[in-house]
Design an enzyme around this catalytic site. Structure first.
Site, mmCIF file in Angstrom:
data_model
loop_
_atom_site.group_PDB
_atom_site.id
_atom_site.type_symbol
_atom_site.label_atom_id
_atom_site.label_comp_id
_atom_site.label_asym_id
_atom_site.label_seq_id
_atom_site.Cartn_x
_atom_site.Cartn_y
_atom_site.Cartn_z
ATOM 1 N N SER A 7 0.855 -1.191 0.000
ATOM 2 C CA SER A 7 0.000 0.000 0.000
ATOM 3 C C SER A 7 0.886 1.233 0.000
ATOM 4 O O SER A 7 1.615 1.490 0.964
ATOM 5 C CB SER A 7 -0.889 0.017 1.236
ATOM 6 O OG SER A 7 -1.409 1.317 1.390
ATOM 7 N N HIS A 32 -0.814 -1.251 -4.432
ATOM 8 C CA HIS A 32 -2.133 -0.898 -3.905
ATOM 9 C C HIS A 32 -2.186 0.616 -3.720
ATOM 10 O O HIS A 32 -1.407 1.191 -2.956
ATOM 11 C CB HIS A 32 -2.346 -1.616 -2.575
ATOM 12 C CG HIS A 32 -3.692 -1.445 -1.977
ATOM 13 N ND1 HIS A 32 -4.776 -2.209 -2.338
ATOM 14 C CD2 HIS A 32 -4.132 -0.592 -1.010
ATOM 15 C CE1 HIS A 32 -5.835 -1.845 -1.625
ATOM 16 N NE2 HIS A 32 -5.467 -0.863 -0.815
ATOM 17 N N ASP A 34 -4.356 3.722 -2.562
ATOM 18 C CA ASP A 34 -5.507 4.087 -1.734
ATOM 19 C C ASP A 34 -6.001 5.480 -2.087
ATOM 20 O O ASP A 34 -5.287 6.466 -1.902
ATOM 21 C CB ASP A 34 -5.120 4.044 -0.255
ATOM 22 C CG ASP A 34 -5.025 2.616 0.260
ATOM 23 O OD1 ASP A 34 -5.985 1.845 0.059
ATOM 24 O OD2 ASP A 34 -3.985 2.276 0.859
ATOM 25 N N MET A 36 -8.738 8.318 -1.243
ATOM 26 C CA MET A 36 -9.693 8.725 -0.202
ATOM 27 C C MET A 36 -10.178 10.139 -0.483
ATOM 28 O O MET A 36 -9.385 10.991 -0.897
ATOM 29 C CB MET A 36 -9.009 8.693 1.166
ATOM 30 C CG MET A 36 -8.350 7.356 1.481
ATOM 31 S SD MET A 36 -7.742 7.345 3.168
ATOM 32 C CE MET A 36 -6.796 5.808 3.179
ATOM 33 N N HIS A 65 -7.807 1.164 -4.848
ATOM 34 C CA HIS A 65 -8.835 0.987 -3.816
ATOM 35 C C HIS A 65 -9.517 2.332 -3.580
ATOM 36 O O HIS A 65 -8.954 3.226 -2.956
ATOM 37 C CB HIS A 65 -8.136 0.475 -2.542
ATOM 38 C CG HIS A 65 -9.035 0.323 -1.355
ATOM 39 N ND1 HIS A 65 -8.553 0.123 -0.082
ATOM 40 C CD2 HIS A 65 -10.393 0.329 -1.229
ATOM 41 C CE1 HIS A 65 -9.563 0.026 0.772
ATOM 42 N NE2 HIS A 65 -10.683 0.151 0.105
ATOM 43 N N MET A 67 -11.840 4.636 -1.783
ATOM 44 C CA MET A 67 -12.610 4.868 -0.553
ATOM 45 C C MET A 67 -13.267 6.229 -0.722
ATOM 46 O O MET A 67 -12.869 7.219 -0.101
ATOM 47 C CB MET A 67 -11.667 4.826 0.661
ATOM 48 C CG MET A 67 -11.247 3.414 1.014
ATOM 49 S SD MET A 67 -9.785 3.363 2.059
ATOM 50 C CE MET A 67 -8.525 3.447 0.800
ATOM 51 N N MET A 136 -11.831 -5.692 4.342
ATOM 52 C CA MET A 136 -11.031 -4.761 5.156
ATOM 53 C C MET A 136 -10.774 -5.381 6.527
ATOM 54 O O MET A 136 -11.705 -5.843 7.191
ATOM 55 C CB MET A 136 -11.760 -3.427 5.344
ATOM 56 C CG MET A 136 -11.867 -2.554 4.110
ATOM 57 S SD MET A 136 -10.293 -2.091 3.332
ATOM 58 C CE MET A 136 -9.406 -1.279 4.671
ATOM 59 N N ASP A 175 -6.797 -6.214 3.685
ATOM 60 C CA ASP A 175 -6.146 -4.905 3.716
ATOM 61 C C ASP A 175 -6.302 -4.289 5.097
ATOM 62 O O ASP A 175 -7.423 -4.039 5.551
ATOM 63 C CB ASP A 175 -6.814 -4.026 2.639
ATOM 64 C CG ASP A 175 -6.257 -2.622 2.561
ATOM 65 O OD1 ASP A 175 -5.216 -2.351 3.183
ATOM 66 O OD2 ASP A 175 -6.873 -1.790 1.854
HETATM 67 C C1 DX5 Z 1 -6.573 1.772 4.934
HETATM 68 C C2 DX5 Z 1 -6.007 1.442 3.588
HETATM 69 C C3 DX5 Z 1 -4.920 0.454 3.628
HETATM 70 C C4 DX5 Z 1 -3.723 0.872 4.445
HETATM 71 C C5 DX5 Z 1 -3.005 -0.348 4.932
HETATM 72 O O1 DX5 Z 1 -7.721 2.507 4.771
HETATM 73 O O2 DX5 Z 1 -7.022 0.917 2.746
HETATM 74 O O3 DX5 Z 1 -4.534 0.076 2.320
HETATM 75 O O4 DX5 Z 1 -2.829 1.660 3.729
HETATM 76 O O5 DX5 Z 1 -1.948 0.067 5.723
HETATM 77 P P1 DX5 Z 1 -1.321 -0.885 6.839
HETATM 78 O O6 DX5 Z 1 -0.773 -2.082 6.127
HETATM 79 O O7 DX5 Z 1 -0.260 -0.029 7.442
HETATM 80 O O8 DX5 Z 1 -2.431 -1.229 7.791
HETATM 81 ZN ZN ZN Z 2 -6.457 -0.049 0.805
#
Ligand code: DX5
Ligand code: ZN
Length: 222
Positions: A7, A32, A34, A36, A65, A67, A136, A175
């Protein structure tokens, strides 16, 4: 079939291009990304222009991903930018069928993500139309949180349903809080794609962290 998807939420954003290239060198299978929006989750990260810029530095699969509250509105931008696997949340405001259609029309792989409070059954009606389920294992929004062991039965429920439907190639992704310490139970339950942010970027030796996780997941999944 086991994939490790670092990630990039935990990368050094001032050297993002180098970080992506380095992950490829370290043996990552996917990256990955993320996304947001500060609305679906209480944090803001990055948008499609950044994904587009990064597309030039590596051939690794971009596992995006989302969000965000309205995935259907932004999915076309992320597909154009170079996303390969496009995951959206079932809890978002968009119609899942419409989101799936957009992604499939572009020849890419749709994934559906489930927040911790959402039961496995929520994704069952869509399993025949998607390529990945993301369970998740923390509340989405931030990296570095603790792995929720009580999500293991949800992974097992998704796996069992996929087996029942003959969907042997389904990616089951986990994740949040995944590390060498936590990977075994989720791999045993049927997860085959492992996202890890802090466990990889926070490690002194990311290549070793990736290869150790892969080995642990491989032997647990057998
Ligand atoms: C959280 C993200 C994850 C996050 C995981 O909302 O979707 O992808 O970056 O990070 P770690 O591995 O540090 O929990
Ligand atoms: Zn993620």
């Amino acid at each position: 079939m086991v994939k490790i998807s670092p990630s990039i939420l935990s990368c050094d954003y001032s050297r993002m291009g180098e970080e992506f290239v380095n992950m490829e060198r370290c043996g990552a299978d996917w990256l990955h990304i993320d996304v947001m929006d500060g609305h679906f989750v209480p944090n803001i990260t990055l948008g499609a222009p950044i994904v587009k810029a990064m597309r030039h530095v590596t051939h690794l699969v971009f596992d995006v991903h989302l969000m965000i509250s309205d995935p259907v509105k932004y999915i076309p931008d992320f597909l154009k930018a170079g996303a390969d696997i496009m995951t959206f949340h079932i809890e978002s405001d968009s119609d899942p069928a419409e989101a799936i259609k957009l992604i499939k029309e572009a020849g890419k792989t749709p994934g559906i993500a489930l927040k911790p409070a959402t039961p496995a059954e929520a994704v069952f009606p869509y399993l025949n139309d998607i390529g990945m389920v993301l369970v998740m294992t923390v509340e989405p929004g931030f990296g570095g949180q603790s792995f929720m062991v009580d999500m293991v039965p949800k992974v097992a429920a998704v796996k069992a349903k996929c087996q029942q439907l003959g969907l042997d190639n389904m990616y089951i992704q986990v994740d949040g809080g995944i590390s060498e310490k936590t990977i075994t139970p989720v791999a045993e339950a049927g997860a085959n794609v492992f996202v890890a942010g802090s466990a990889i970027f926070g490690s002194e030796n990311p290549a070793t962290a990736i290869s150790n996780m892969k080995k642990l997941a491989d032997s647990a999944g057998k």
